[in-house]
Design an enzyme around this catalytic site. Structure first.
Site, PDB file in Angstrom:
ATOM      1  N   GLU A 175      -9.707   1.944   4.202  1.00  0.00           N
ATOM      2  CA  GLU A 175      -9.556   3.065   3.384  1.00  0.00           C
ATOM      3  C   GLU A 175     -10.754   3.321   2.693  1.00  0.00           C
ATOM      4  O   GLU A 175     -11.302   4.813   2.618  1.00  0.00           O
ATOM      5  CB  GLU A 175      -8.546   2.475   2.164  1.00  0.00           C
ATOM      6  CG  GLU A 175      -8.490   3.414   0.826  1.00  0.00           C
ATOM      7  CD  GLU A 175      -7.403   2.866   0.011  1.00  0.00           C
ATOM      8  OE1 GLU A 175      -6.482   2.295   0.169  1.00  0.00           O
ATOM      9  OE2 GLU A 175      -7.953   2.837  -1.169  1.00  0.00           O
TER      10      GLU A 175
ATOM     11  N   HIS B 123      -7.388  -3.656   4.709  1.00  0.00           N
ATOM     12  CA  HIS B 123      -6.864  -2.427   4.730  1.00  0.00           C
ATOM     13  C   HIS B 123      -7.635  -1.313   3.667  1.00  0.00           C
ATOM     14  O   HIS B 123      -7.960  -0.278   4.106  1.00  0.00           O
ATOM     15  CB  HIS B 123      -5.394  -2.466   4.206  1.00  0.00           C
ATOM     16  CG  HIS B 123      -4.812  -1.115   3.714  1.00  0.00           C
ATOM     17  ND1 HIS B 123      -5.083  -0.396   2.626  1.00  0.00           N
ATOM     18  CD2 HIS B 123      -4.087  -0.146   4.385  1.00  0.00           C
ATOM     19  CE1 HIS B 123      -4.398   0.583   2.530  1.00  0.00           C
ATOM     20  NE2 HIS B 123      -3.913   1.016   3.625  1.00  0.00           N
ATOM     21  N   ASN B 124      -7.786  -1.943   2.496  1.00  0.00           N
ATOM     22  CA  ASN B 124      -8.704  -1.162   1.388  1.00  0.00           C
ATOM     23  C   ASN B 124     -10.062  -0.929   1.943  1.00  0.00           C
ATOM     24  O   ASN B 124     -10.574   0.174   1.570  1.00  0.00           O
ATOM     25  CB  ASN B 124      -8.561  -2.081  -0.030  1.00  0.00           C
ATOM     26  CG  ASN B 124      -7.216  -1.965  -0.464  1.00  0.00           C
ATOM     27  OD1 ASN B 124      -6.204  -1.528  -0.063  1.00  0.00           O
ATOM     28  ND2 ASN B 124      -7.209  -1.918  -1.804  1.00  0.00           N
TER      29      ASN B 124
ATOM     30  N   SER C 108       0.801  -1.278   0.041  1.00  0.00           N
ATOM     31  CA  SER C 108      -0.058   0.010  -0.130  1.00  0.00           C
ATOM     32  C   SER C 108       0.945   1.227  -0.048  1.00  0.00           C
ATOM     33  O   SER C 108       1.910   1.474   0.478  1.00  0.00           O
ATOM     34  CB  SER C 108      -1.063  -0.039   1.329  1.00  0.00           C
ATOM     35  OG  SER C 108      -1.611   1.287   1.231  1.00  0.00           O
TER      36      SER C 108
ATOM     37  N   LYS D  56      -4.351  -6.858   3.294  1.00  0.00           N
ATOM     38  CA  LYS D  56      -4.207  -5.583   2.262  1.00  0.00           C
ATOM     39  C   LYS D  56      -5.675  -5.440   1.878  1.00  0.00           C
ATOM     40  O   LYS D  56      -5.931  -4.289   1.712  1.00  0.00           O
ATOM     41  CB  LYS D  56      -3.579  -5.952   1.065  1.00  0.00           C
ATOM     42  CG  LYS D  56      -3.551  -4.775  -0.063  1.00  0.00           C
ATOM     43  CD  LYS D  56      -3.035  -3.505   0.501  1.00  0.00           C
ATOM     44  CE  LYS D  56      -2.837  -2.234  -0.608  1.00  0.00           C
ATOM     45  NZ  LYS D  56      -3.928  -2.276  -1.378  1.00  0.00           N
TER      46      LYS D  56
HETATM   47  C1  6PG Z   1      -3.291   1.413  -1.669  1.00  0.00           C
HETATM   48  C2  6PG Z   1      -4.685   1.463  -2.479  1.00  0.00           C
HETATM   49  C3  6PG Z   1      -4.468   0.899  -3.640  1.00  0.00           C
HETATM   50  C4  6PG Z   1      -5.929   0.887  -4.286  1.00  0.00           C
HETATM   51  C5  6PG Z   1      -6.648   1.962  -4.741  1.00  0.00           C
HETATM   52  C6  6PG Z   1      -7.861   2.054  -5.773  1.00  0.00           C
HETATM   53  O1  6PG Z   1      -3.140   0.900  -0.341  1.00  0.00           O
HETATM   54  O2  6PG Z   1      -2.303   1.791  -2.223  1.00  0.00           O
HETATM   55  O3  6PG Z   1      -5.457   0.502  -1.658  1.00  0.00           O
HETATM   56  O4  6PG Z   1      -3.937  -0.628  -3.774  1.00  0.00           O
HETATM   57  O5  6PG Z   1      -5.669   0.303  -5.672  1.00  0.00           O
HETATM   58  O6  6PG Z   1      -7.030   2.770  -3.445  1.00  0.00           O
HETATM   59  O7  6PG Z   1      -8.819   1.212  -5.059  1.00  0.00           O
HETATM   60  P1  6PG Z   1     -10.191   1.473  -5.529  1.00  0.00           P
HETATM   61  O8  6PG Z   1     -10.094   1.827  -6.898  1.00  0.00           O
HETATM   62  O9  6PG Z   1     -10.934   0.235  -5.250  1.00  0.00           O
HETATM   63  O10 6PG Z   1     -10.727   2.990  -4.963  1.00  0.00           O
END
Ligand code: 6PG
Length: 466
Positions: A188, A184-185, A127, A181
């Site tokens: 996010e 984590h997303n 990430s 991960k």
């Molecule tokens: C990271 C992000 C990355 C992710 C983007 C787009 O940790 O660097 O999570 O891996 O691909 O944030 O995610 P979405 O297109 O699903 O919003």
């Protein structure tokens, strides 16, 4: 040639990761399906210890043994295709590291398939976006610990640092790194949704302009809410496009690449109440229905925004508290899911270490993660972070602000799915006697599904229609 590591995939993440490794003194072989991208990397970075290859065989022959190959290709079938192209040239003991956003179940499958040929596979969540890949990402490697130990020096050197600690830690077996991960997303998505709802409240209830909103985020970023996402939000709101604020020119339809959805689907499998993240995913889906929303805005009625805020400073402080509480409830849900997955899949996840490596480099890096690290230091089997003294204290102090903001904003007809699911979950979680007794009775009434009682042990069925 005896290069230290190879990187396949020279799109922005792969290129930057290769540069990051090279910047740390390693010799890196690179390969990309289209030759031009490989040449561009070398052309633009002439002094780096980066060596281009245009045939897989030559690329693999350039690596010292056991060979370590980082795959930085699009998740899904591309990963399988690249692995298939490598297999004829690989030897027992070689290591493939998948650094993409692969689905953890694909990682488990690939891990076991490759093991049959004694090829080692590490699924490493990475990430930090393109900048993080270059300057130091947070890395979540899963697979065999002994294999991780071989690549550990490289991963540690390229990872982000928090107080001199490397933001990389062995996560657990097979797909666990990509699983972490994925969660984590999910977190996010919830962070982003909560922040965008806050922006909507400041814009629509207080009628503040982008600069004023940016100043508020900037101020908040000095305290409890300090995080990468608040930081970039304050910058985004100041960005100009000619005479306009760029934010006002951007379409209000958010897309996604699926990792949030995977997190929610897995929450359903694990029976985890991942409500804030799930509502954040649903909000993206709803946002994409632009033409339906435009039509509905004309025919479905609601209140006109008519807000009279007598004490703006007080309202903004309550909003800050609501945002922080929403955020920490979302982290409680996310970490609870990590705990359940750990048990169900026998991964022995160390949530304290996971929180540690989230503190820098990754998208959800935030001051509150330091608090989470401390909580797990004292109680590494805590069932829900809301039981920790710190989360309890914040909840008890801030719940009335969250409640007040949610009820006020809903009365104004503004949609705030993440905020409202946060308070609903909070109230549900602290409710000793819920209404599920009625659901149990209904199930038994129409389907003889039986129920349990408070007053006696056992399983009961009633003939409801005498
Ligand atoms: C990271 C992000 C990355 C992710 C983007 C787009 O940790 O660097 O999570 O891996 O691909 O944030 O995610 P979405 O297109 O699903 O919003």
């Amino acid at each position: 040639m005896n290069n230290d590591i190879g990187v396949i995939g020279m799109a922005v993440m792969g290129r930057n990761l290769a540069l990051n490794i090279a910047n740390h003194g390693y010799n890196v072989s690179i390969f990309n399906r289209t030759v031009k991208k490989t040449k561009d990397v070398v052309y633009n970075n002439p002094k780096k210890t980066i060596f281009p290859f245009f045939f897989i065989k030559d690329f693999l022959n350039s690596l010292k043994k056991p060979r370590c190959i980082f795959l930085m290709v699009q998740s899904g079938s591309s990963v399988d295709n690249v692995i298939s192209s490598l297999i004829p040239y690989l030897n027992s003991g070689d290591i493939i590291i998948d650094g993409g956003n692969s689905f953890y179940k694909d990682t488990i499958r690939r891990y076991h398939e490759l093991l049959k040929d004694n090829i080692n596979f590490i699924g490493a969540g990475i990430s930090g976006g393109e900048y993080g890949a270059l300057t130091g990402p947070s890395i979540m490697p899963g697979g065999k610990k002994v294999v991780y130990n071989i690549i550990k020096p490289i991963l540690k050197s390229i990872s982000s640092k928090f107080d001199n600690e490397d933001c990389v830690s062995y996560i657990g077996p097979d797909g666990s790194g990509h699983y972490v991960k994925m969660v984590h997303n999910g977190i996010e998505y919830a962070d982003m949704q909560l922040i965008s709802e806050t922006y909507s409240i400041l814009k629509n209830i207080l009628n503040l302009n982008n600069e004023e909103i940016s100043n508020i985020f900037s101020f908040w970023n000095k305290g409890e809410l300090k995080s990468y996402l608040i930081e970039i939000t304050k910058n985004i709101l100041l960005k100009k496009d000619g005479k306009h604020d760029l934010i006002d020119c951007i379409l209000d339809s958010a897309v996604n690449k699926g990792t949030g959805k995977w997190t929610c689907k897995n929450a359903l499998d694990l029976e985890e109440s991942l409500t804030i993240i799930t509502n954040s995913v649903f909000s993206r889906y709803l946002s994409s229905l632009k033409s339906q929303r435009t039509l509905a805005s004309k025919i479905l009625s609601g209140p006109k925004i008519n807000s009279i805020i007598h004490n703006q400073e007080d309202f903004i402080e309550k909003l800050r508290q609501a945002l922080y509480l929403g955020k920490i409830i979302s982290y409680s849900q996310g970490f609870s899911q990590l705990g359940s997955a750990s048990k169900k899949y026998f991964w022995n996840l160390k949530c304290g270490n996971i929180a540690k490596i989230f503190r820098s480099g990754c998208i959800i890096q935030a001051a509150c993660l330091n608090k989470i690290v401390d909580i797990y230091k004292y109680d590494d089997i805590i069932i829900n972070l809301l039981f920790s003294p710190y989360f309890q204290d914040i909840s008890n102090k801030y719940h009335s602000s969250l409640r007040e903001i949610v009820s006020y904003v809903i009365k104004q007809g503004i949609s705030i799915p993440a905020f409202s699911s946060a308070i609903t979950y909070y109230d549900g979680y602290r409710t000793k006697e819920s209404s599920a007794n009625l659901i149990q009775a209904q199930r038994d009434y129409f389907g003889a599904h039986t129920y349990k009682r408070y007053d006696k042990e056992g399983i009961y069925h009633t003939n409801w229609i005498e």
